[in-house]
Design an enzyme around this catalytic site. Structure first.
Site, PDB file in Angstrom:
ATOM      1  N   GLU A  16       7.987  77.366 -36.321  1.00 10.10           N
ATOM      2  CA  GLU A  16       7.828  78.615 -35.572  1.00 10.10           C
ATOM      3  C   GLU A  16       7.874  79.770 -36.549  1.00 10.10           C
ATOM      4  O   GLU A  16       8.786  79.859 -37.369  1.00 10.10           O
ATOM      5  CB  GLU A  16       8.986  78.779 -34.590  1.00 10.10           C
ATOM      6  CG  GLU A  16       8.882  77.888 -33.398  1.00 10.10           C
ATOM      7  CD  GLU A  16      10.017  78.209 -32.452  1.00 10.10           C
ATOM      8  OE1 GLU A  16       9.945  79.233 -31.784  1.00 10.10           O
ATOM      9  OE2 GLU A  16      10.969  77.440 -32.433  1.00 10.10           O
TER      10      GLU A  16
ATOM     11  N   ASP B  63      17.600  88.679 -29.539  1.00  9.43           N
ATOM     12  CA  ASP B  63      18.078  88.100 -30.791  1.00  9.43           C
ATOM     13  C   ASP B  63      19.422  88.650 -31.233  1.00  9.43           C
ATOM     14  O   ASP B  63      19.719  89.833 -31.084  1.00  9.43           O
ATOM     15  CB  ASP B  63      17.049  88.338 -31.891  1.00  9.43           C
ATOM     16  CG  ASP B  63      15.850  87.422 -31.715  1.00  9.43           C
ATOM     17  OD1 ASP B  63      16.051  86.195 -31.668  1.00  9.43           O
ATOM     18  OD2 ASP B  63      14.731  87.937 -31.596  1.00  9.43           O
TER      19      ASP B  63
END
Ligand code: PLP
Lengths: 397, 243
Positions: free
Chosen positions: B41, B52
């Site tokens: 990824e 995040d």
């Protein structure tokens, strides 16, 4: 497809035209769905409404006056009224929304409230509502704003709230909002009490609904004063746009009422130090909704600047993005200096010290064309106590 | 044929494009191939990564400072030759600014196997963007959580037949310190909904034993922050070695 009529009502998925929606990580999906369901059930619930209105009258001190300013009326050669949101408990319009949402949170059985704040007004309003309801309160605030709005930090703490510095990114309102959302992801049982008409659907709609009391009162009060419910112009400043949404709300479907949204130009539109989002921004997605966003050519959000911490935000509410794009609302921008002068002049001439944010709305009076038949309402969103250090610093050195 | 393989226990690593150096990506992909990472990824850095934690926030900030952006990323990708499936993962705003159709077409040109756009819900995708992805035959992958309703999972599973479903292991931002917390019962019921769509699990996976646990319930494990922390201090080889 009548944009004049429907400007302020989002569709089922929260879109105002192309703007709005809920652009959220799947992690927040249950929270946002729960809020949507609870709110749509309570929205028209008469006991919920009456609880809210009772708090507004007995606790906040509403209705706030609609005050005709003799001096401004003479200066601008038309009728100028000030909607005195500065006279609300805690000193700004933010308390209307904080109390509405705290009632929602209560109904949802929440015990912990989180909020973001820029100038600290929304943080103070949230801390106040939490103190009243006996709920735990955490307020995220950019490290830089903590320094420049120290009195409000002290107020929040005195009210029992925990103020958590946002140390990521640019350490202002945008980052405080990121941190609040991250905390919400990690603590899905907390209630996120958002402070403006921003964020994922249904927040923009909820906040606009709770603030719409402002224009509801303007209509009644103006009718009593003039025999006509509609002014010719309503002027309000826009950070995220909650006081503007409230002041405009019941006029969106009155095409003869001009709606003027005032953004902070900072040091000037071309200076690279500005927060005039609708002029400098482009469509984009931030904090859960599609809106107009200040960003660079690669889609990185850029740091806005305004002397006023409450207007220092790179986006605007999707409702405003839509109504400015369609031309229903007219965007005007005002620099730091113009706002400072307007604040000084209102203080000296009327004995009212406005918040720096509200001073932007006042300064717009000199930037638009007015004629003798105009009846103008300026939404004075807050009082200037929190800005005294800035005013003193600017006008004595 | 779906490059993400059902019933084959896979390991995947997330790296932020442009981290630690602007041109690190090609070397990173080579390294990950050497350690038999099954798919990679690639994170598109964004100024405001909502889902995040601090590690990916920091790598994104460094990457942006280094000068990473989408046009440059596609330039780099165009030069990279690899057999390992690549997945682009990023927040919507840089993608919209680049232009959604141009993005989808550039992904196709660079041989990207799938994309993950964490702040794009299934519903908004279906309303606005699905037709473009379909036109270019670029399969999207969706995130789900243990809380996602069965009905919605089923719709996503159908949509992701040529890619995968990404199950977020816990209700948290990426890179938390806490022990990975898997509810076996719920995982089994989710896996039962997958049909032929592969299920990968990510968020909070740090060790070989985490991966082994994940492999009991899913087709693959995705490691992000833990690898980036190793990369930051230069111990990435040792980290990959022990997986
Ligand atoms: C007095 C006052 N006016 C206006 C604003 C801007 O917010 P909004 O645009 O949501 O009304 C703030 C924000 O802190 C404020 O304190």
């Amino acid at each position: 497809m009548n944009s004049t009529i429907d400007t302020h009502i989002p569709d089922e998925m929260g879109f105002y035209g192309e703007f709005g929606g809920a652009f959220i990580p799947e992690l927040l999906h249950p929270n946002v769905e729960e809020l949507k369901t609870v709110y749509s059930n309570l929205k028209n619930d008469s006991s919920f409404k009456s609880d809210f209105l009772k708090l507004l009258s007995d606790y906040v001190g509403r209705p706030t006056p609609l005050y005709r300013s003799e001096k401004l009326s003479i200066e601008f050669g038309c009728e100028v009224y000030l909607k005195r949101e500065d006279l609300n408990h805690t000193g700004a319009h933010k308390i209307n929304n904080a109390l509405g949402q705290i009632l929602l949170a209560k109904k949802m059985g929440k015990v912990e409230i989180i909020a973001e704040t820029g100038a600290g007004q929304h943080g103070v309003a949230t801390a106040t509502a939490c103190a009243l309801m006996g709920l735990r309160c955490k307020v995220f605030m950019g490290e830089i704003d903590i320094e420049r709005q120290a009195p409000n930090v002290a107020r929040m703490q005195f009210l029992g709230a925990e103020v958590i510095p946002a140390v990521s990114g640019s350490r202002t309102l945008k980052d405080a909002t990121n941190e609040a959302i991250r905390y919400w992801i990690n603590n899905p049982n907390s209630y996120y009490l958002i402070g403006s008409v921003v964020g994922p659907h249904p927040y923009p709609q909820i906040v606009a609904d709770f603030q719409s009391i402002i224009s509801e009162e303007i209509k009644k009060q103006l009718f009593e004063a003039t025999g006509n419910m509609n002014p010719t112009k309503v002027i309000a400043c826009v950070g995220g746009g909650s006081n503007a949404a409230g002041a405009f709300y019941h006029f969106y479907d009155q095409p003869e009422v001009e709606l003027i949204a005032v953004e902070a130009a900072g040091l000037g539109l071309g200076s690279g130090k500005s927060a005039a989002t609708s002029i400098l921004g482009k469509p984009g997605v931030l904090h859960g909704s599609k809106t107009i966003l200040m960003q660079n050519e690669f889609g990185q959000v850029t740091e806005p600047y305004s002397i006023s911490a409450g207007l220092d935000y790179p986006g605007i509410g999707p409702l405003h993005a839509h109504s400015i794009t369609t031309g229903r609302t007219i965007g005007v921008s005002v620099t730091d200096n113009e706002a400072l002068e307007a604040a000084k002049s209102l203080s000296k001439n009327e004995g009212i010290i406005p918040a720096l944010e509200s001073a932007h709305a006042l300064a717009a009076l000199s930037k638009i064309t007015l004629n003798s038949t105009d009846v103008v309402v300026v939404n004075l969103s807050g009082r200037g106590d929190k800005d005294m250090a800035t005013y003193i610093n600017h006008f004595t050195v | 044929m779906n490059p993400f393989i059902k019933n084959h226990k896979q390991k995947s690593i997330f790296v932020t494009a442009g981290y630690p150096k602007l041109d690190s990506l090609a070397g990173q992909i080579k390294l990950l191939e050497k350690y038999n990472i099954d798919f990679i990824e690639i994170g598109i850095p964004f100024s405001d990564p909502l889902a995040d934690g601090p590690t990916i926030q920091k790598t994104s900030e460094v990457a942006i400072k280094n000068g990473m952006n989408l046009p440059l990323l596609f330039e780099q990708l165009a030069k990279i030759k690899t057999e390992t499936p690549l997945v682009l993962m990023g927040y919507l705003n840089p993608v919209l600014t680049y232009g959604i159709e141009k993005f989808v077409s550039s992904c196709k040109d660079c041989g990207i196997a799938s994309v993950i756009l964490p702040d794009l819900s299934f519903e908004i995708y279906a309303r606005f963007y699905k037709s473009i992805f379909d036109q270019y035959q670029l399969p999207i992958s969706f995130l789900i959580t243990p809380q996602t309703e069965t009905e919605r999972i089923e719709k996503m599973v159908t949509q992701c037949k040529e890619s995968f479903i990404y199950l977020v292991s816990d209700n948290s931002t990426t890179g938390t310190d806490s022990e990975m917390n898997l509810n076996e019962c719920r995982l089994k019921s989710i896996y039962a909904l997958m049909d032929n769509t592969p299920l990968m699990i990510g968020f909070g996976i740090k060790t070989k034993s985490d991966i082994e646990k994940v492999h009991q319930f899913a087709d693959g494990a995705i490691i992000g922050s833990a690898y980036l922390r190793a990369l930051e201090v230069g111990t990435e080889n040792a980290f990959l070695e022990q997986l």
